[in-house]
Design an enzyme around this catalytic site. Structure first.
Site, mmCIF file in Angstrom:
data_model
loop_
_atom_site.group_PDB
_atom_site.id
_atom_site.type_symbol
_atom_site.label_atom_id
_atom_site.label_comp_id
_atom_site.label_asym_id
_atom_site.label_seq_id
_atom_site.Cartn_x
_atom_site.Cartn_y
_atom_site.Cartn_z
ATOM 1 N N TRP A 1 -4.939 1.230 -11.337
ATOM 2 C CA TRP A 1 -4.940 1.353 -13.027
ATOM 3 C C TRP A 1 -5.956 0.433 -13.479
ATOM 4 O O TRP A 1 -5.973 0.527 -14.767
ATOM 5 C CB TRP A 1 -3.410 0.662 -13.308
ATOM 6 N N PRO B 1 -2.505 9.589 -10.628
ATOM 7 C CA PRO B 1 -3.198 8.117 -11.337
ATOM 8 C C PRO B 1 -2.006 7.173 -11.159
ATOM 9 O O PRO B 1 -0.817 7.417 -10.877
ATOM 10 C CB PRO B 1 -3.399 8.439 -12.573
ATOM 11 N N SER B 2 -2.269 5.832 -11.337
ATOM 12 C CA SER B 2 -1.236 4.729 -11.484
ATOM 13 C C SER B 2 -0.413 5.034 -12.384
ATOM 14 O O SER B 2 -0.439 5.674 -13.585
ATOM 15 C CB SER B 2 -1.949 3.592 -11.438
ATOM 16 N N GLU B 3 1.057 4.523 -12.188
ATOM 17 C CA GLU B 3 2.019 4.817 -13.271
ATOM 18 C C GLU B 3 1.609 3.735 -14.405
ATOM 19 O O GLU B 3 1.959 3.870 -15.613
ATOM 20 C CB GLU B 3 3.329 4.284 -12.799
ATOM 21 N N GLU C 1 -9.658 2.150 -0.229
ATOM 22 C CA GLU C 1 -10.303 1.113 -1.306
ATOM 23 C C GLU C 1 -9.296 0.099 -1.755
ATOM 24 O O GLU C 1 -8.711 0.375 -2.614
ATOM 25 C CB GLU C 1 -11.194 1.781 -2.213
ATOM 26 N N LEU C 2 -9.421 -1.012 -1.158
ATOM 27 C CA LEU C 2 -8.054 -1.893 -1.393
ATOM 28 C C LEU C 2 -8.652 -3.252 -1.894
ATOM 29 O O LEU C 2 -9.719 -3.180 -2.447
ATOM 30 C CB LEU C 2 -7.742 -2.270 0.185
ATOM 31 N N CYS D 1 -11.372 -5.136 -8.742
ATOM 32 C CA CYS D 1 -11.165 -5.310 -7.194
ATOM 33 C C CYS D 1 -12.539 -6.467 -6.937
ATOM 34 O O CYS D 1 -12.365 -7.004 -5.844
ATOM 35 C CB CYS D 1 -11.485 -3.922 -6.529
HETATM 36 P P1 NAD Z 1 -0.730 -0.426 -5.906
HETATM 37 O O1 NAD Z 1 -1.048 -0.366 -4.487
HETATM 38 O O2 NAD Z 1 0.323 -0.987 -6.370
HETATM 39 O O3 NAD Z 1 -0.758 1.069 -6.388
HETATM 40 C C1 NAD Z 1 -1.828 2.085 -6.338
HETATM 41 C C2 NAD Z 1 -1.277 3.503 -6.347
HETATM 42 O O4 NAD Z 1 -0.548 3.495 -5.189
HETATM 43 C C3 NAD Z 1 -0.531 3.692 -7.372
HETATM 44 O O5 NAD Z 1 -0.816 5.064 -7.869
HETATM 45 C C4 NAD Z 1 1.069 3.686 -6.897
HETATM 46 O O6 NAD Z 1 1.734 4.488 -7.698
HETATM 47 C C5 NAD Z 1 0.706 4.407 -5.548
HETATM 48 N N1 NAD Z 1 1.932 3.997 -4.342
HETATM 49 C C6 NAD Z 1 2.719 3.119 -4.713
HETATM 50 N N2 NAD Z 1 3.450 2.765 -3.365
HETATM 51 C C7 NAD Z 1 3.020 4.158 -2.884
HETATM 52 C C8 NAD Z 1 3.500 4.772 -1.686
HETATM 53 N N3 NAD Z 1 4.444 4.307 -0.786
HETATM 54 N N4 NAD Z 1 2.887 5.806 -1.279
HETATM 55 C C9 NAD Z 1 1.937 6.437 -1.977
HETATM 56 N N5 NAD Z 1 1.561 5.928 -3.257
HETATM 57 C C10 NAD Z 1 2.141 4.657 -3.741
HETATM 58 O O7 NAD Z 1 -2.082 -1.124 -6.607
HETATM 59 P P2 NAD Z 1 -2.480 -1.146 -8.036
HETATM 60 O O8 NAD Z 1 -1.581 -2.352 -8.672
HETATM 61 O O9 NAD Z 1 -2.490 0.036 -8.765
HETATM 62 O O10 NAD Z 1 -4.152 -1.577 -7.966
HETATM 63 C C11 NAD Z 1 -4.514 -3.130 -7.843
HETATM 64 C C12 NAD Z 1 -5.123 -3.117 -6.586
HETATM 65 O O11 NAD Z 1 -6.155 -2.044 -6.157
HETATM 66 C C13 NAD Z 1 -5.637 -4.458 -6.296
HETATM 67 O O12 NAD Z 1 -5.527 -5.002 -4.968
HETATM 68 C C14 NAD Z 1 -7.422 -4.126 -6.132
HETATM 69 O O13 NAD Z 1 -8.237 -5.132 -5.647
HETATM 70 C C15 NAD Z 1 -7.378 -2.839 -5.602
HETATM 71 N N6 NAD Z 1 -8.376 -2.127 -6.328
HETATM 72 C C16 NAD Z 1 -9.489 -1.887 -5.287
HETATM 73 C C17 NAD Z 1 -10.770 -1.260 -5.658
HETATM 74 C C18 NAD Z 1 -11.534 -0.885 -4.752
HETATM 75 O O14 NAD Z 1 -12.670 -0.113 -4.985
HETATM 76 N N7 NAD Z 1 -11.691 -1.429 -3.547
HETATM 77 C C19 NAD Z 1 -10.900 -0.957 -6.901
HETATM 78 C C20 NAD Z 1 -9.756 -0.850 -7.973
HETATM 79 C C21 NAD Z 1 -8.495 -1.752 -7.660
#
Ligand code: NAD
Length: 458
Positions: free
Chosen positions: A133, A158-160, A230-231, A264
């Site tokens: 998100w 997309p993210s919720e 991408e984490l 990130c």
């Molecule tokens: P998150 O892991 O909570 O959620 C990401 C997505 O995964 C959401 O759409 C969510 O609904 C989905 N999801 C959750 N559980 C799932 C499951 N069991 N199976 C499939 N999908 C599932 O992450 P977030 O809070 O949205 O994002 C923040 C994180 O993203 C931070 O750690 C940040 O560093 C990272 N990030 C990395 C980059 C990069 O380019 N490396 C860019 C942006 C954000």
């Protein structure tokens, strides 16, 4: 009964939307429709696909006010930074428009008498994108745009916390001429993402947390599907004794606090040579004191709301742990009274790697600054992390910077800059920051597979 996704404004706590969420059956139907539609999309000439993305770009420009206001309302990003994200998306799209055709052109690699060898680049097929998100336009379009240009169908979850923006992205792509079956929006939380993993897909491109990334990798392992993750990061920067402390402090305070620290590639750890440490900290604090926190809809606001309420506990925990181990708190260190989710910009010194603050992703407007005595100590500390997304060095000495940055474990390295992404360069992480990449010409080819042609004249 249709499940509902409720969306609250993180700056006010107000309910701003209720969207019908997808059931597992709807996810399966959308995946089947995408599967059926993909071959025809792949057969559309590249010029037509480029035309559709060009129209999408024009619509992003025409609707910027609405898109920025929605983004700010649903994730608390200051409106000026929402506009920056939308403006920053345009050169990315331009890069893909300029490079896509050449990137996937057939490559004749050998010809001898009657024998020819050629590589072609064919679409993966149906590509799923599960997205974060914090920069929904960037992380969504890094995948969606090159995937569509190279002939894939896209299932986009997309993210919720950014589903209204995800809806806008999808609507504009449809308006631009991408067939509805080729570009499918999935609405909902983690359970909808999980349902997507049960479908027949040819690639999964994920942006989000390490914990979810690992869960997805485990779920997909038996399917042998192309996977990109991408984490998170714990991105370090080292300020050498020869750096200008004021210029470095101003740049790094922005790198740490922009997007309310929810990037990130936010600067998450700073190491400063002991000879300029105090001057650096003074300039850093003066810069942070100038950051206006408040209503994200106000054009002058620099620090907005924390998007996810549970992150406030993470920030409180990191501050409490650091203080218990002797850190010095210069400002902030606490949440602000609601409504909404707010955290005061926080700067801590006298920190060390025994503290969660220097090891775990903070994802908020807080930063630890640690004193170091040498280049060697700085590089050792920078590499003392399970993450490896970006890392930077501030110094006047280019040769030294190049030598040290070559020793640092990170997908992107910065000299005298930070928190920067270029469409021309690959965006990738080492270690727990992920696998695979987006952007650059490699990030176009990532949505294709090479096919080997052995052709012998009769
Ligand atoms: P998150 O892991 O909570 O959620 C990401 C997505 O995964 C959401 O759409 C969510 O609904 C989905 N999801 C959750 N559980 C799932 C499951 N069991 N199976 C499939 N999908 C599932 O992450 P977030 O809070 O949205 O994002 C923040 C994180 O993203 C931070 O750690 C940040 O560093 C990272 N990030 C990395 C980059 C990069 O380019 N490396 C860019 C942006 C954000």
């Amino acid at each position: 009964m249709t499940p509902t996704l409720t969306i609250h404004n993180p700056a006010t706590g107000e309910l701003i939307a209720e969207l019908p969420a997808d059931t597992a059956a709807v996810v399966a139907a959308k995946a089947a429709a995408a599967r059926a539609a993909q071959p025809a999309w792949a057969a559309v000439p590249m010029a037509e696909r480029l035309g559709a993305i060009q129209r999408f770009r024009a619509l992003l420009v025409a609707e910027q006010d609405t898109l920025a206001a929605t983004l700010t309302a649903e994730m608390g990003k200051p409106i000026a930074q929402a506009r920056n994200e939308l403006n920053g998306l345009l050169p990315r799209i331009d890069f893909f428009l300029e490079q896509a055709e050449a990137a996937v052109r057939d490559e004749p690699v050998f010809a001898d008498g009657g024998l020819q060898e050629t590589i072609s680049h064919i679409p993966l097929g149906v590509v799923a994108n599960i997205s974060a998100w914090n920069y929904p336009y960037f992380v969504g379009c890094n995948v969606i745009v090159p995937a569509l240009l190279t002939g894939n169908a896209v299932l986009y979850k997309p993210s919720e916390h950014a589903s209204l923006s995800g809806r806008h992205i999808t609507r504009l792509l449809h308006q631009a001429g991408i067939p509805a079956a080729v570009m499918q929006l999935l609405v909902g939380g983690g359970e909808v993402g999980a349902a997507l993993l049960d479908q027949r897909i040819d690639g999964l491109f994920f942006t989000g947390s390490h914990a979810t990334g690992v869960r997805i990798a485990q779920a997909l392992a038996p399917k042998l599907v192309k996977l990109q993750l991408e984490l998170g990061g714990k991105d370090p920067t080292y300020v050498r004794a020869d750096a200008n402390p004021q210029a470095a402090a101003e740049s790094l305070a922005d790198g740490a606090m922009y997007n309310t620290g929810q990037s990130c590639c936010s600067v998450e750890r700073i190491y400063v040579d002991e000879r300029i440490h105090d001057a650096f900290v003074a300039h850093f604090l003066a810069t942070v004191a100038g950051f206006k926190l408040g209503d994200p809809m106000d054009a002058g606001t620099y620090i907005g709301a924390i998007t996810r309420a549970p992150q406030l506990d993470v920030l409180d925990g990191q501050v409490a742990d650091a203080l218990a181990q002797g850190a010095v708190l210069h400002c902030g260190g606490h949440r602000l009274a609601g409504p909404g989710n707010w955290y005061a910009p926080t700067v801590l010194t006298n920190v060390h790697h025994g503290m969660a603050l220097m090891r775990e992703e903070s994802f908020g407007p807080i930063i630890g600054i640690q004193k170091v005595r040498s280049d060697e100590e700085a590089v050792t500390l920078m590499n003392d992390s399970r993450y490896g997304l970006t890392a930077g060095i501030f110094t006047r000495d280019e040769a030294r910077a190049r030598t040290l940055l070559a020793q640092v474990n990170a997908g992107s390295v910065y000299w005298n800059c930070c928190d920067r992404v270029s469409p021309r360069l690959p965006w990738s992480g080492h270690g727990d920051s992920g696998i695979g990449l987006t952007l650059s010409t490699h990030g176009i080819l990532a949505f294709t597979r090479p096919k080997a042609w052995h052709l012998r004249q009769p």
